[in-house]
Scaffold this motif. Structure first.
Motif, short mmCIF file in Angstrom:
data_model
loop_
_atom_site.label_atom_id
_atom_site.label_comp_id
_atom_site.label_asym_id
_atom_site.label_seq_id
_atom_site.Cartn_x
_atom_site.Cartn_y
_atom_site.Cartn_z
N PRO A 102 -28.73 -61.07 -23.90
CA PRO A 102 -28.89 -61.32 -25.34
C PRO A 102 -28.99 -60.03 -26.17
O PRO A 102 -28.42 -59.94 -27.26
N THR A 103 -29.70 -59.03 -25.64
CA THR A 103 -29.81 -57.76 -26.36
C THR A 103 -28.47 -57.06 -26.42
O THR A 103 -28.11 -56.45 -27.44
N SER A 104 -27.68 -57.15 -25.34
CA SER A 104 -26.34 -56.56 -25.33
C SER A 104 -25.48 -57.18 -26.43
O SER A 104 -24.77 -56.47 -27.16
N LYS A 105 -25.56 -58.49 -26.54
CA LYS A 105 -24.76 -59.18 -27.55
C LYS A 105 -25.21 -58.79 -28.96
O LYS A 105 -24.37 -58.65 -29.86
N LYS A 106 -26.52 -58.62 -29.17
CA LYS A 106 -27.02 -58.19 -30.47
C LYS A 106 -26.49 -56.80 -30.82
O LYS A 106 -26.10 -56.55 -31.96
N LEU A 107 -26.48 -55.89 -29.82
CA LEU A 107 -25.99 -54.54 -30.07
C LEU A 107 -24.50 -54.54 -30.38
O LEU A 107 -24.05 -53.85 -31.31
N VAL A 108 -23.72 -55.32 -29.64
CA VAL A 108 -22.28 -55.41 -29.89
C VAL A 108 -22.04 -55.95 -31.29
O VAL A 108 -21.21 -55.43 -32.05
N LYS A 109 -22.77 -57.00 -31.67
CA LYS A 109 -22.60 -57.60 -32.99
C LYS A 109 -23.00 -56.61 -34.08
O LYS A 109 -22.31 -56.50 -35.11
N LEU A 110 -24.08 -55.85 -33.86
CA LEU A 110 -24.52 -54.85 -34.82
C LEU A 110 -23.44 -53.79 -35.04
O LEU A 110 -23.14 -53.42 -36.18
N ILE A 111 -22.85 -53.32 -33.95
CA ILE A 111 -21.82 -52.28 -34.06
C ILE A 111 -20.57 -52.83 -34.76
O ILE A 111 -19.99 -52.18 -35.61
N LYS A 115 -18.63 -52.15 -38.81
CA LYS A 115 -17.22 -51.74 -38.82
C LYS A 115 -17.01 -50.33 -38.26
O LYS A 115 -16.28 -49.52 -38.82
N MET A 116 -17.66 -50.07 -37.13
CA MET A 116 -17.46 -48.79 -36.45
C MET A 116 -16.12 -48.82 -35.71
O MET A 116 -15.71 -49.86 -35.21
N LYS A 117 -15.46 -47.69 -35.66
CA LYS A 117 -14.15 -47.61 -35.01
C LYS A 117 -14.32 -47.25 -33.54
O LYS A 117 -13.84 -46.22 -33.07
N VAL A 118 -15.03 -48.12 -32.81
CA VAL A 118 -15.28 -47.91 -31.38
C VAL A 118 -15.10 -49.24 -30.65
O VAL A 118 -15.12 -50.31 -31.27
N GLN A 119 -14.94 -49.15 -29.35
CA GLN A 119 -14.90 -50.33 -28.51
C GLN A 119 -16.18 -50.35 -27.67
O GLN A 119 -16.58 -49.32 -27.15
N VAL A 120 -16.77 -51.53 -27.54
CA VAL A 120 -17.99 -51.68 -26.77
C VAL A 120 -17.73 -52.66 -25.64
O VAL A 120 -17.22 -53.76 -25.88
N ALA A 121 -18.08 -52.27 -24.42
CA ALA A 121 -17.90 -53.15 -23.27
C ALA A 121 -19.24 -53.30 -22.56
O ALA A 121 -19.94 -52.31 -22.30
N ILE A 122 -19.60 -54.54 -22.26
CA ILE A 122 -20.83 -54.81 -21.53
C ILE A 122 -20.53 -54.65 -20.04
O ILE A 122 -19.65 -55.31 -19.51
N GLN A 123 -21.27 -53.77 -19.37
CA GLN A 123 -21.08 -53.53 -17.95
C GLN A 123 -22.41 -53.73 -17.23
O GLN A 123 -23.16 -52.80 -17.01
N GLY A 124 -22.70 -54.97 -16.88
CA GLY A 124 -23.96 -55.27 -16.20
C GLY A 124 -25.13 -55.08 -17.14
O GLY A 124 -25.25 -55.77 -18.14
N GLU A 125 -25.99 -54.11 -16.82
CA GLU A 125 -27.18 -53.85 -17.63
C GLU A 125 -27.03 -52.61 -18.49
O GLU A 125 -28.02 -51.97 -18.83
N GLN A 126 -25.80 -52.27 -18.83
CA GLN A 126 -25.55 -51.16 -19.74
C GLN A 126 -24.33 -51.46 -20.58
O GLN A 126 -23.58 -52.38 -20.29
N LEU A 127 -24.15 -50.71 -21.64
CA LEU A 127 -23.00 -50.87 -22.52
C LEU A 127 -22.20 -49.57 -22.53
O LEU A 127 -22.79 -48.50 -22.64
N ARG A 128 -20.90 -49.68 -22.44
CA ARG A 128 -20.03 -48.50 -22.52
C ARG A 128 -19.39 -48.51 -23.90
O ARG A 128 -18.75 -49.49 -24.30
N VAL A 129 -19.56 -47.43 -24.64
CA VAL A 129 -19.00 -47.29 -25.98
C VAL A 129 -17.91 -46.22 -25.91
O VAL A 129 -18.16 -45.10 -25.46
N THR A 130 -16.72 -46.58 -26.36
CA THR A 130 -15.57 -45.68 -26.33
C THR A 130 -14.97 -45.59 -27.73
O THR A 130 -14.84 -46.60 -28.42
N GLY A 131 -14.60 -44.39 -28.13
CA GLY A 131 -13.98 -44.20 -29.44
C GLY A 131 -13.03 -43.03 -29.43
O GLY A 131 -12.99 -42.25 -28.48
N LYS A 132 -12.26 -42.89 -30.50
CA LYS A 132 -11.29 -41.80 -30.57
C LYS A 132 -11.93 -40.48 -30.96
O LYS A 132 -11.50 -39.42 -30.55
N LYS A 133 -12.98 -40.56 -31.79
CA LYS A 133 -13.61 -39.34 -32.30
C LYS A 133 -15.06 -39.27 -31.84
O LYS A 133 -15.75 -40.28 -31.74
N ARG A 134 -15.48 -38.05 -31.61
CA ARG A 134 -16.87 -37.81 -31.22
C ARG A 134 -17.84 -38.20 -32.35
O ARG A 134 -18.93 -38.68 -32.10
#
Length: 160
Positions: A102-111, A115-134
């Motif tokens: 549930p917390t993962s889903k809240k974080l993904v929804k928040l991001i 309208k952040m230009k990143v992709q968020v993937a839930i990987q077990g008990e962590q989230l991987r955030v990937t984007g084009k710019k630092r």
């Protein structure tokens, strides 16, 4: 592409040190003289024991202060309801680790709502955030730090 992980980890050695420090403070406190009160730590679970439920609240506050001094996020404490057996009150404290679903889903929804230009993937008990710019990733870090969720988050595995 730059990426990082959002995790929720706790250093159990620091938790044990905080409990030991709280036990030492308990021995010197005047309001706990002659009272059977203690902290114990077994298998990543802390146990508070006292003669009255109001003393349990004081013990929980004392533990919270020592956790903060040791650099452990106090929001990770999960206090269960106190139980009484005769003259002794006990309360167990578990520590939240990992980002639950549930917390993962809240974080993904928040991001996504910001309208952040990143992709968020839930990987077990962590989230991987990937984007084009630092800079986009740093904006996500600032956003997550500013939220008031039930636990603290750390950012690791930053790849450029």
């Amino acid at each position: 592409m730059p990426s990082f992980d959002i995790v929720s980890e706790i250093d159990m050695a620091e938790v044990k040190n905080a409990i030991d420090n709280a036990n030492r403070e308990l021995d010197t406190r005047f309001d706990f003289r002659g009272v059977k009160a203690s902290f114990s730590f077994v298998k990543d679970v802390a146990k508070l024991t006292a003669e009255h439920d109001s003393q349990l609240r004081q013990l929980a506050d004392m533990l919270r202060v020592h956790l903060i001094k040791r650099g452990v996020d106090a929001r990770a404490m999960d206090l269960e309801s106190p139980s009484s057996s005769g003259k002794t009150w006990t309360q167990t404290v578990k520590f939240k680790e990992g980002v639950d679903q549930p917390t993962s889903k809240k974080l993904v929804k928040l991001i996504k709502d910001n309208k952040m230009k990143v992709q968020v993937a839930i990987q077990g008990e962590q989230l991987r955030v990937t984007g084009k710019k630092r800079d986009d990733l740093q904006a996500v870090m600032t956003l997550v730090k500013g939220t008031e969720l039930e636990q603290g988050f750390q950012f690791n595995n930053f790849r450029d």
